[in-house]
Every structure is written in structure tokens, then in C-alpha cells.
Design a protein around this motif. Structure first.
Motif, PDB file in Angstrom:
ATOM      1  N   TYR A  50      -3.405  -4.153   1.868  1.00 51.24           N
ATOM      2  CA  TYR A  50      -3.186  -5.587   1.039  1.00 51.24           C
ATOM      3  C   TYR A  50      -1.855  -5.538   0.316  1.00 51.24           C
ATOM      4  O   TYR A  50      -1.173  -6.498   0.327  1.00 51.24           O
ATOM      5  CB  TYR A  50      -4.148  -5.818  -0.198  1.00 51.24           C
ATOM      6  CG  TYR A  50      -4.012  -7.083  -0.710  1.00 51.24           C
ATOM      7  CD1 TYR A  50      -4.488  -8.059  -0.170  1.00 51.24           C
ATOM      8  CD2 TYR A  50      -3.886  -7.457  -1.997  1.00 51.24           C
ATOM      9  CE1 TYR A  50      -4.558  -9.633  -0.477  1.00 51.24           C
ATOM     10  CE2 TYR A  50      -3.949  -8.712  -2.493  1.00 51.24           C
ATOM     11  CZ  TYR A  50      -4.133  -9.743  -1.827  1.00 51.24           C
ATOM     12  OH  TYR A  50      -4.189 -10.911  -2.446  1.00 51.24           O
ATOM     13  N   TYR A  53       0.376  -7.008   2.508  1.00 52.54           N
ATOM     14  CA  TYR A  53       0.179  -8.698   2.670  1.00 52.54           C
ATOM     15  C   TYR A  53       1.081  -9.312   1.555  1.00 52.54           C
ATOM     16  O   TYR A  53       1.657 -10.132   1.636  1.00 52.54           O
ATOM     17  CB  TYR A  53      -1.033  -8.968   2.802  1.00 52.54           C
ATOM     18  CG  TYR A  53      -1.354 -10.553   2.523  1.00 52.54           C
ATOM     19  CD1 TYR A  53      -0.741 -11.326   3.509  1.00 52.54           C
ATOM     20  CD2 TYR A  53      -2.126 -10.906   1.199  1.00 52.54           C
ATOM     21  CE1 TYR A  53      -1.068 -12.743   3.135  1.00 52.54           C
ATOM     22  CE2 TYR A  53      -2.334 -12.360   1.237  1.00 52.54           C
ATOM     23  CZ  TYR A  53      -1.686 -13.243   2.138  1.00 52.54           C
ATOM     24  OH  TYR A  53      -1.867 -14.316   1.935  1.00 52.54           O
ATOM     25  N   TYR A  63      -3.816 -10.019   7.677  1.00 52.59           N
ATOM     26  CA  TYR A  63      -4.486  -9.259   6.956  1.00 52.59           C
ATOM     27  C   TYR A  63      -6.151  -9.289   7.323  1.00 52.59           C
ATOM     28  O   TYR A  63      -6.703  -8.061   7.089  1.00 52.59           O
ATOM     29  CB  TYR A  63      -4.358  -9.727   5.317  1.00 52.59           C
ATOM     30  CG  TYR A  63      -5.388  -9.383   4.372  1.00 52.59           C
ATOM     31  CD1 TYR A  63      -5.189  -8.045   3.953  1.00 52.59           C
ATOM     32  CD2 TYR A  63      -6.377 -10.496   4.089  1.00 52.59           C
ATOM     33  CE1 TYR A  63      -6.305  -7.680   2.994  1.00 52.59           C
ATOM     34  CE2 TYR A  63      -7.249 -10.125   2.846  1.00 52.59           C
ATOM     35  CZ  TYR A  63      -7.197  -8.752   2.453  1.00 52.59           C
ATOM     36  OH  TYR A  63      -8.055  -8.285   1.580  1.00 52.59           O
TER      37      TYR A  63
END
Length: 205
Positions: A50, A53, A63
Motif C-alpha cells: 500500500y 500505491y 494495487y
């Protein structure tokens, strides 16, 4: 008449201050229930990718491919993304407070937030955040993430703000501490009433 203040600029986190968090553990837990996912596996994969991302180095589709759609699912990416977007809710009292202060004291307002591009853009558009925020120093745009002090330095440069004339609102204490280390005033946001009281101490009544 407005009270006297030396403050010219507000730095604002988005998730946890103006809106609910974009994609936090509570939302992921709910997604695991709704879509019948193994939460432990889902959450581990989330934490592994994450940050990438949020730094704007992956698209939301990429993702999700890594975290959810690495195996066949009985639902689509569009269905899952719709769920993600729907988790965002406005804190209207906080937005109204910032709008009033901005208008009364002619403040510059800068969002300093860790958010992925698609979620960030959806939230800006959905809740008309451009009406209260002048500039968006979002991690997905600048390829940095808080608590990197470079985020705050970039926000200072973009807004031409002096640290001692700037207040930063965030619901994460650690991020406030980093900003204070750069001589930016910090308010740890717990709710509208306590933040309003804290702002009043700087003359922002």
C-alpha cells in the motif's frame, strides 16, 4: 472584527480531519466480510504494497491485482472499487470550521496527506474539497509519504509559508511531532470542539 493572529497558513490532513480515512483497517475489515476474503492474508498483502500505491507508483487497479485479484474472485474490480469509494464520509463541522476561518482571516490552506491517486481524486471531487483547500500536497502527486519531512518542506515551499506562521492539523501524533521539529505549530486533532479551542489560542477564533 477578526482577532489578531500571526497565522497565515493551515496545513490539513484529509483522512481523519476533513473526511473519514480513505482505506483504513476498519474499512478493510468490512471489505473482508462483504467480499468473503481471508482478512489476515488480505491485510498482510495490503501492508506489503500500500505504501507504494500511496506514493503514486502503482495504480489502484495494480494495487488491487496484488492484494485481492491475484486469484479468481466472484466479483469485479469495479465492484470492489465502488465499495472502497463509498467508505469515504465528510466531517461537515470540520469543513465548515476551516471555511469560516479561511474566509475570516484570509488563510492559505494546504492539504498534506498520504493518499493514493484514485482515492484522493475521488474524495476531492466528491466532497468539493477544492472549495476549502488551495493546494494538495498528496503523497501520490509528490512521491513522498508522511512522516518524511520532505512533505512538509514541499508544502511550505508551494504555499510560500513561514513555519512559525503555519499550523498543521492531523489526527496522528507522530506526524504532528515531525512538523513541530520543523518549527510548524501542530494541533493533534481529536474532534471539532477541541481543535476549535486549540485554534483559538492562536487567535483563530
Amino acid at each position: 472584527m477578526a482577532a489578531a493572529t500571526t497565522i497565515s497558513t493551515l496545513f490539513l490532513d484529509i483522512g481523519g480531519v476533513l473526511l473519514t480515512n480513505g482505506w483504513d483497517r476498519q474499512s478493510r475489515s468490512k471489505a473482508a466480510q462483504v467480499f468473503n476474503l481471508d482478512f489476515a492474508e488480505f491485510d498482510e498483502r495490503h501492508h506489503l504494497t500500500y505504501d507504494t500505491y500511496e506514493e503514486g507508483k502503482l495504480s489502484l487497479n495494480e494495487y488491487l491485482q496484488r492484494v485481492v485479484f491475484y486469484r479468481p474472485r466472484p466479483f469485479t474490480q469495479e465492484e470492489f472499487k465502488a465499495f472502497m469509494f463509498q467508505r469515504s464520509q465528510l466531517y461537515p463541522e470540520m469543513v465548515q470550521l476551516i471555511q469560516r476561518l479561511k474566509s475570516t482571516y484570509h488563510l492559505k490552506t494546504v492539504a498534506v496527506s498520504n493518499e493514493g491517486r484514485e482515492l484522493n481524486q475521488y474524495r476531492i471531487n466528491k466532497f468539493n474539497l477544492q472549495e476549502v483547500i488551495d493546494s494538495f500536497v498528496s503523497s501520490c502527486y509528490v512521491h513522498l509519504r508522511k512522516p518524511d519531512s520532505g512533505m512538509y518542506m514541499l508544502a511550505l515551499d508551494i504555499s510560500h509559508a513561514k513555519p512559525e506562521q503555519t499550523i498543521y492539523l492531523d489526527d496522528r501524533q507522530m506526524f504532528i511531532e515531525v512538523a513541530k521539529g520543523m518549527h510548524i505549530h501542530g494541533i493533534h486533532h481529536h474532534g471539532t470542539a477541541s481543535t476549535q479551542e486549540a485554534l483559538a489560542k492562536f487567535g483563530l477564533v
